[in-house]
Structure formats: structure tokens, C-alpha cells
Design an enzyme around this catalytic site. Sequence first.
Site, PDB file in Angstrom:
ATOM      1  N   THR A  97       0.847  -1.196   0.000  1.00  0.00           N
ATOM      2  CA  THR A  97       0.000   0.000   0.000  1.00  0.00           C
ATOM      3  C   THR A  97       0.882   1.245   0.000  1.00  0.00           C
ATOM      4  OG1 THR A  97      -1.779  -1.150   1.156  1.00  0.00           O
ATOM      5  CG2 THR A  97      -1.794   1.264   1.270  1.00  0.00           C
ATOM      6  N   THR A 108      13.522   5.008  10.555  1.00  0.00           N
ATOM      7  CA  THR A 108      14.433   3.916  10.898  1.00  0.00           C
ATOM      8  C   THR A 108      13.961   2.628  10.239  1.00  0.00           C
ATOM      9  OG1 THR A 108      14.966   4.951  12.996  1.00  0.00           O
ATOM     10  CG2 THR A 108      15.373   2.576  12.829  1.00  0.00           C
ATOM     11  N   CYS A 119     -10.754  -7.024   1.056  1.00  0.00           N
ATOM     12  CA  CYS A 119     -11.070  -5.612   1.286  1.00  0.00           C
ATOM     13  C   CYS A 119     -12.539  -5.301   1.061  1.00  0.00           C
ATOM     14  CB  CYS A 119     -10.232  -4.724   0.379  1.00  0.00           C
ATOM     15  SG  CYS A 119      -8.496  -5.098   0.471  1.00  0.00           S
TER      16      CYS A 119
HETATM   17  C1  LIG Z   1      -2.224  -7.319  -0.707  1.00  0.00           C
HETATM   18  C2  LIG Z   1      -2.129  -6.373  -1.844  1.00  0.00           C
HETATM   19  C3  LIG Z   1      -1.816  -5.027  -1.642  1.00  0.00           C
HETATM   20  C4  LIG Z   1      -1.630  -4.438  -0.251  1.00  0.00           C
HETATM   21  O1  LIG Z   1      -0.450  -4.874   0.332  1.00  0.00           O
HETATM   22  P1  LIG Z   1      -0.103  -4.482   1.861  1.00  0.00           P
HETATM   23  O2  LIG Z   1       1.312  -4.905   2.035  1.00  0.00           O
HETATM   24  O3  LIG Z   1      -1.047  -5.278   2.675  1.00  0.00           O
HETATM   25  O4  LIG Z   1      -0.269  -3.021   2.007  1.00  0.00           O
HETATM   26  C5  LIG Z   1      -1.694  -4.222  -2.743  1.00  0.00           C
HETATM   27  N1  LIG Z   1      -1.883  -4.698  -3.984  1.00  0.00           N
HETATM   28  C6  LIG Z   1      -2.188  -5.987  -4.223  1.00  0.00           C
HETATM   29  C7  LIG Z   1      -2.388  -6.464  -5.622  1.00  0.00           C
HETATM   30  C8  LIG Z   1      -2.330  -6.871  -3.158  1.00  0.00           C
HETATM   31  O5  LIG Z   1      -2.649  -8.137  -3.394  1.00  0.00           O
END
Ligand SMILES: *Cc1c(COP(=O)(O)O)cnc(C)c1O
Length: 406
Positions: free
Chosen positions: A76, A244, A330
Amino acid sequence: MGVNLPIYLDNNATTRCDPRVVEAMLPYFSDKYGNSASRNHVFGWEAEEAIDNARDQIANLIGAGGKEIIFTSGATESNNLAIKGAAAMYRKKGDHIITQITEHKAVIDPCKRLEREGFRVTYLPVDKFGRVSAADIAAAMTDKTILVSIMAANNEIGTIQPLADIGKLCKEKGVLFHTDATQVVGKVPVDVMAMGIDLLSMTAHKIYGPKGVGALYVRKKDPRVRLEPQIDGGGHERGMRSGTLAVQNIVGLGAACEIARKEMGEEAKRTFALREKLHRGIADRLSDVHLNGHPTERLPGNLNLSFAFVEGEGLMMGIKEICVSSGSACTSASLEPSYVLKALGVGDDLAHSSLRFGVGRFTTPDEIEYTANAVVRAVTKLREMSPLYEMAQAGVDLSTVQWAAH
Ligand SMILES: *Cc1c(COP(=O)(O)O)cnc(C)c1O
């Protein structure tokens, strides 16, 4: 049959941390607790060495150089930094971004924010398998286009996009190419050089690493990509992402990438075979089962099926001991049908009755057999209670039925 319940088949949402990854991380919680930015003593040097090693392990998996890896908190954040960072840095050059409608919200939402700030964003439609083509992207480009962001593979339906074609087009047009490769890294070979990728997002927890750490590949040469930082302070990570470094998590991400690089070929064969076994074990014994996503251009472990004449909630209740997702993690909190399935032209009923199975490293053949049997049993039982299914079986064309209004 030797299965332990519940059965975890939601590996597109997250994965179990591989015990070998945990093992690699442990010393960095206890003995090796230095801050990698401490330049004056051995604790700092030790941490920095571990970080540099992880950079190389990650870079080796995607054909990059270690210095091109920027650590983040996950995909993200990587997507946010890539998209907002490039938009802000290249604003003078242009104000137009191209993406597509089945992207993860972690791409869609930053694009929406940029629209509110005056950028123009084209959200391309997809074909019935969830794909865009380089030709669609070429047609949408203008002389103000600064960034193309197309995911490598979709998290719900597993469809893989034609990355090399898109990268080639972007190189020809001098437009930056970002890909959210979260689902693909470690599952299917990706090469940022061969595919013309300038920015690539990934996360550890989808590849048997820990949650809360990810990386962004930022091309250093041909072209040298610059990004406006989204977090200021300290100037870590070539000034692009201060804070960090989470040394133990980064060591985990590195270890996960190293294991993936060595085992990806074998693992893809195994997860693909289990996915096919699951698909056949369900579709050969039930009528009216629809595959969502591309039949061949898809992630090896991903299976997304819709069951006609079945109500989704009932189906989930009927297979409670099996952990799968209806739509993506989600969107499953709301009762909206998945926007990804909608984009393929799947109707609301079939979208609501869809299940996503994510086969992973730790999935066993017995679990697959148990799951196929459980799904067949649950769907059969629900259909036995369904008047619609009865009518369809009797040859009534449901699309011609006049329903009484209430
Ligand atoms: C899981 C996922 C994310 C989010 O990843 P995080 O590390 O949980 O923030 C973004 N894009 C795709 C395609 C994902 O499958």
C-alpha cells in the site's frame, strides 16, 4: 483423510510466514538490535550489512540492482509512494495518468486523490478475462501522460497482465511504467529490465514473509526515476522514504525472496497442479460453475469460481471450516458485489456466489480433496432447496420468466 481443520485457502490475502523466514529474523530481535543508520559502531554496521544483504536478495528476484530497492511498510505504501511521488515530481512534464479499473484499492485511491488535486486519470476497462492491452494504453496516451500504472496480476481473479508489451510501449513513448506486482513476485518470474518496468511494488506477507514490510523498486538508470518523498525526516532510503528501517522485517523480506527465487519453479508447478485438481474436483461434479479470470494467463495458485443458483452467504456458511474469500478481503466486509467481477461483466448474482481459493506453499493434496468434496456437498444441498435451480433443470429459460411484482 488426514486433514487438520480449519483449512487455509486464502493465500491471496496473506500467507503464513515460512519457518525459515522466522528463523532468519530472530537474531535481529535479540542480539543484533542495532539501528542501520548508526554509522559509528558495530551494532549499526551489523544491521546495515543485513539490510544490504536483503536488498540484494530482493533485487535478485526481480532482475534489479540492490541500490534500486526502497523499503516501505508494505505494498500500500509502495503504491502510494510510486504514484503520488512520480505525479508530484513530474507534474511540470504532464498531468495525465493511465491505470485500469480492476487495480487494488491501494492504486485506485491514490489516483482518486490525485484527481482531486487536479491530475487527470484514465481508468481503462478490461476484457471479460480482466486484461488490458498495450494497444488500449497506447490509445489513451497523450503528450501529457507521465505515468502508466498497471498491476502485474489481480488479487481476486489472478489474471496476469501483458507486462512486457506495456513496458515496451512505455519505453517507446518515454512514459514511466509502475506495476503493483504484489501477487506476482515470488510466484511467476518478473524481470524489471526485460519488462521495461520503472517502478515495482511488492510486500513480504504475500510471499511467506512478515506483515508490515514491503519494497518499491525505483529504476536508477535509463531513465533515472525520481520521486517526491511522501514521508520526510532523516533522509533514509536515498531521501525517498525516511524512518528507521525495520531491520528484522527487512531481513524477513530478504529471506522470503531468496527462498522464492530458489523454489519458485517447483512451487508454481505444485500449486498449479493443486489448483487444477480443485477446479476439476468441483467443476466435473457440478453443473453451472463459472471460472472468473483468464483460463491460462493467471497466477498458478488462484482459482475464482461462481456457482449459479446458489446464494453466496449460504455457501460460505456451508463450508465454514474452509477459509476462502468471497470477493477480495477488502470488499467482503460490505455486501457490494466485487468491483473486479463487475468489471469483467459478471452479473450481481454470480458475483455474490463467487469464491476465491488461494492455494499456497503449505497446501496439501488432502486439503484440496476435502475442499472439493465440501464445496460439491454444500452447493448440491443449496441447489436442492432452490426453486430457481429446479426450474432451470426443468428447462425453463429463466431470462424469459415474468416475475410477480411485490
Ligand atoms: C495485498 C495487496 C496489496 C496491499 O499490500 P499491503 O502490504 O497489505 O499493504 C496491494 N496490492 C495488491 C495487488 C495486493 O494483493
